[in-house]
Scaffold this motif. Structure first.
Motif, PDB file in Angstrom:
ATOM      1  N   UNK A 153      71.553  20.818 -85.620  1.00 20.15           N
ATOM      2  CA  UNK A 153      71.398  20.501 -84.204  1.00 20.15           C
ATOM      3  C   UNK A 153      69.914  20.644 -83.903  1.00 20.15           C
ATOM      4  N   UNK A 154      69.229  19.517 -83.806  1.00 15.59           N
ATOM      5  CA  UNK A 154      67.807  19.537 -83.495  1.00 15.59           C
ATOM      6  C   UNK A 154      67.625  19.653 -81.978  1.00 15.59           C
ATOM      7  N   UNK A 155      66.673  20.463 -81.586  1.00 17.53           N
ATOM      8  CA  UNK A 155      66.348  20.669 -80.174  1.00 17.53           C
ATOM      9  C   UNK A 155      64.896  20.273 -79.962  1.00 17.53           C
ATOM     10  N   UNK A 156      64.666  19.423 -78.993  1.00 12.52           N
ATOM     11  CA  UNK A 156      63.306  18.956 -78.732  1.00 12.52           C
ATOM     12  C   UNK A 156      62.575  19.914 -77.800  1.00 12.52           C
ATOM     13  N   UNK A 157      61.312  20.148 -78.091  1.00 13.01           N
ATOM     14  CA  UNK A 157      60.455  20.932 -77.203  1.00 13.01           C
ATOM     15  C   UNK A 157      60.049  20.036 -76.040  1.00 13.01           C
ATOM     16  N   UNK A 158      60.624  20.298 -74.881  1.00 13.19           N
ATOM     17  CA  UNK A 158      60.399  19.448 -73.713  1.00 13.19           C
ATOM     18  C   UNK A 158      59.412  20.062 -72.727  1.00 13.19           C
ATOM     19  N   UNK A 159      58.707  21.102 -73.173  1.00 17.70           N
ATOM     20  CA  UNK A 159      57.779  21.759 -72.266  1.00 17.70           C
ATOM     21  C   UNK A 159      58.523  22.646 -71.281  1.00 17.70           C
ATOM     22  N   UNK A 160      57.850  23.029 -70.225  1.00 17.83           N
ATOM     23  CA  UNK A 160      58.456  23.882 -69.212  1.00 17.83           C
ATOM     24  C   UNK A 160      59.354  23.050 -68.289  1.00 17.83           C
ATOM     25  N   UNK A 161      60.470  23.640 -67.816  1.00 19.81           N
ATOM     26  CA  UNK A 161      61.306  22.902 -66.863  1.00 19.81           C
ATOM     27  C   UNK A 161      60.542  22.617 -65.572  1.00 19.81           C
ATOM     28  N   UNK A 162      60.864  21.497 -64.953  1.00 14.71           N
ATOM     29  CA  UNK A 162      60.187  21.062 -63.727  1.00 14.71           C
ATOM     30  C   UNK A 162      61.153  21.204 -62.550  1.00 14.71           C
ATOM     31  N   UNK A 163      60.700  21.832 -61.472  1.00 13.32           N
ATOM     32  CA  UNK A 163      61.545  21.935 -60.284  1.00 13.32           C
ATOM     33  C   UNK A 163      61.708  20.551 -59.665  1.00 13.32           C
ATOM     34  N   UNK A 164      62.934  20.225 -59.307  1.00  6.60           N
ATOM     35  CA  UNK A 164      63.217  18.908 -58.734  1.00  6.60           C
ATOM     36  C   UNK A 164      62.499  18.737 -57.398  1.00  6.60           C
ATOM     37  N   UNK A 165      62.373  19.821 -56.637  1.00  7.80           N
ATOM     38  CA  UNK A 165      61.631  19.736 -55.376  1.00  7.80           C
ATOM     39  C   UNK A 165      60.174  19.339 -55.639  1.00  7.80           C
ATOM     40  N   UNK A 166      59.578  19.944 -56.678  1.00  8.70           N
ATOM     41  CA  UNK A 166      58.190  19.601 -57.038  1.00  8.70           C
ATOM     42  C   UNK A 166      58.076  18.134 -57.413  1.00  8.70           C
ATOM     43  N   UNK A 167      59.036  17.637 -58.178  1.00  9.41           N
ATOM     44  CA  UNK A 167      59.036  16.232 -58.580  1.00  9.41           C
ATOM     45  C   UNK A 167      59.152  15.324 -57.357  1.00  9.41           C
ATOM     46  N   UNK A 168      60.023  15.705 -56.426  1.00 10.79           N
ATOM     47  CA  UNK A 168      60.198  14.903 -55.207  1.00 10.79           C
ATOM     48  C   UNK A 168      58.902  14.843 -54.405  1.00 10.79           C
ATOM     49  N   UNK A 169      58.220  15.978 -54.292  1.00  8.97           N
ATOM     50  CA  UNK A 169      56.962  16.004 -53.545  1.00  8.97           C
ATOM     51  C   UNK A 169      55.899  15.146 -54.226  1.00  8.97           C
ATOM     52  N   UNK A 170      55.873  15.151 -55.570  1.00  4.23           N
ATOM     53  CA  UNK A 170      54.893  14.329 -56.285  1.00  4.23           C
ATOM     54  C   UNK A 170      55.153  12.844 -56.065  1.00  4.23           C
ATOM     55  N   UNK A 171      56.417  12.458 -56.011  1.00  7.03           N
ATOM     56  CA  UNK A 171      56.750  11.051 -55.759  1.00  7.03           C
ATOM     57  C   UNK A 171      56.255  10.631 -54.381  1.00  7.03           C
ATOM     58  N   UNK A 172      56.477  11.482 -53.391  1.00  9.64           N
ATOM     59  CA  UNK A 172      56.022  11.176 -52.031  1.00  9.64           C
ATOM     60  C   UNK A 172      54.500  11.070 -51.987  1.00  9.64           C
ATOM     61  N   UNK A 173      53.810  12.045 -52.581  1.00 10.44           N
ATOM     62  CA  UNK A 173      52.341  12.058 -52.553  1.00 10.44           C
ATOM     63  C   UNK A 173      51.756  10.878 -53.334  1.00 10.44           C
ATOM     64  N   UNK A 174      52.383  10.523 -54.462  1.00 11.41           N
ATOM     65  CA  UNK A 174      51.888   9.394 -55.248  1.00 11.41           C
ATOM     66  C   UNK A 174      52.059   8.062 -54.527  1.00 11.41           C
ATOM     67  N   UNK A 175      52.944   8.042 -53.536  1.00 12.95           N
ATOM     68  CA  UNK A 175      53.123   6.843 -52.722  1.00 12.95           C
ATOM     69  C   UNK A 175      52.118   6.798 -51.571  1.00 12.95           C
ATOM     70  N   UNK A 176      51.213   7.785 -51.529  1.00 18.58           N
ATOM     71  CA  UNK A 176      50.215   7.833 -50.458  1.00 18.58           C
ATOM     72  C   UNK A 176      50.757   8.366 -49.156  1.00 18.58           C
ATOM     73  N   UNK A 177      51.867   9.109 -49.228  1.00 17.22           N
ATOM     74  CA  UNK A 177      52.508   9.636 -48.018  1.00 17.22           C
ATOM     75  C   UNK A 177      52.537  11.157 -48.084  1.00 17.22           C
TER      76      UNK A 177
END
Length: 393
Positions: free
Chosen positions: A245-269
């Protein structure tokens, strides 16, 4: 989006796919279509695109066929389900398939919660059929695409994927020392931008003026781009010796709230919240959906071993015996034949490693803590599963 540097692709194991006949199940999906593209770059003799959805198969076939123009690589589209045993047998035999990359699965947690029989039939029974027919037809290598939701699952989809892992490991163990496929499993988390993932949803919500919906302020997930995940899947499959069973190193988990905020900011909003009441887009918390965890894990017990690739590890975990797997499959298939959702849920969850304690906790949990998902089965169903385990031992 992920707050880290990307992975530089370099596939040392391309020889495992070069001049081979490679079948990709679920070829029209997010993972399957990227597998098709990257396998094509390895120079196979033939690629079999096996897909249930006609529209998805048409699209991936058009893409891969164009990319293969000017080469001697055959691209064969096959419309069918992994649960169709005769279709699988004929496809593997007629094309003399040497490598199977099994990506076909129903993966959307809420949909599978509402349709557990279809999810278990497609994921578990389909994997069993593809595994058995691969053994019978002389396939050399078999790679199962799995999910972090298979670790201590609290939903039907996760339980089904863990069951798939156990089926593949059981086949590998039974074939040890004999000619047969080299089986391996590759487990990883969310793929950024894949079908049904949060990123396309957030982009759509932002384009409509919001709100952007997040289930819980503390929910987090592991993320990779589809190119990164598939690159590592192919590399892991090429280094497999059997049953890993291979497990990939995916880095640190990302908070979904943080991801949502980045999407908004990247849209210039800007996000409209208590700190910024005049912002453009509201962030709305709607609560966890059925069968969702706050955080996902990549190993059952946190134990893993390094491999020759710095981003690929092997999980060190217990599995079930041959007798237990056989009994579990019999019980599950009987429940599916009877269209018994309750028993199918109970059997799926109570046979997967690492889930027995979750089931016991669910029985004692306050109403609604876990939701009506697979771990909250009736005591009689749990008792029957435990009785079958004792008979195996």
């Amino acid at each position: 989006m992920l707050g880290r540097s990307g992975l530089t692709p370099h596939l040392d194991g391309a020889g495992s796919y070069a001049d081979r006949v490679v079948l990709i199940s679920g070829a029209g999906g997010s993972i399957g279509s990227e597998l098709s593209r990257q396998v094509l770059a390895c120079g196979p003799r033939k690629i079999i695109l096996f897909e249930l959805s006609e529209a998805a198969l048409y699209q991936v076939h058009q893409t891969i066929d164009r990319a293969a123009a000017g080469t001697n690589i055959e691209v064969i589209p096959v419309l069918g389900s992994v649960t169709d045993e005769r279709k699988i047998r004929k496809t593997l035999s007629v094309h003399a398939v040497q490598v199977v990359l099994h990506a076909a699965a129903y993966k959307h947690v809420p949909l599978v919660e509402l349709n557990p029989l279809a999810g278990l039939q497609n994921n578990v029974v389909g994997t069993k059929i593809l595994v058995n027919q691969s053994v019978a037809s002389g396939v050399e290598r078999f790679v199962l695409i799995s999910s972090d939701k298979a670790v201590r699952p609290i939903n039907v989809m996760g339980a089904s994927k863990r069951f798939c892992e156990l089926v593949a490991q059981d086949a590998s163990r039974r074939l040890a020392g004999r000619n047969g496929p080299v089986f391996s499993i590759v487990r990883f988390g969310n793929v950024l931008g894949s079908s049904g993932s949060v990123l396309p949803l957030f982009h759509d919500q932002v384009s409509r003026g919001g709100p952007v919906t997040v289930t819980h302020p503390d929910v987090s997930r592991f993320f990779m781009t589809v190119q990164e995940a598939v690159h590592l899947v192919l590399h892991a499959g090429s280094m497999a010796l059997g049953g890993e069973v291979f497990v990939l190193d995916m880095g640190e988990p990302v908070k979904i709230e943080t991801l949502a905020r980045r999407v908004v900011h990247n849209a210039g909003l800007s996000v409209r919240d208590e700190g910024n009441p005049t912002g453009d887009i509201q962030l709305k918390f709607i609560g966890l959906r059925r069968g969702e965890k706050l955080q996902e894990e990549l190993t059952v017990n946190g134990r893993r071993a390094a491999t020759s690739h710095p981003r690929i590890f092997t999980a060190i975990e217990a599995s079930l015996s041959e007798c237990e797997i056989a009994a579990g499959l019999r019980a599950l298939e009987q429940a599916l034949a009877n269209e018994d959702e309750e028993n199918a849920r109970a059997n799926a969850c109570n046979w997967v490693a690492g889930n027995a304690q979750v089931a016991e906790n669910a029985m004692r949990a306050p109403e609604g803590m876990y939701g009506p998902h697979c771990a909250a089965s009736l005591p009689s169903k749990i008792w029957r599963s435990q009785r079958m385990r004792s008979e195996c031992s």
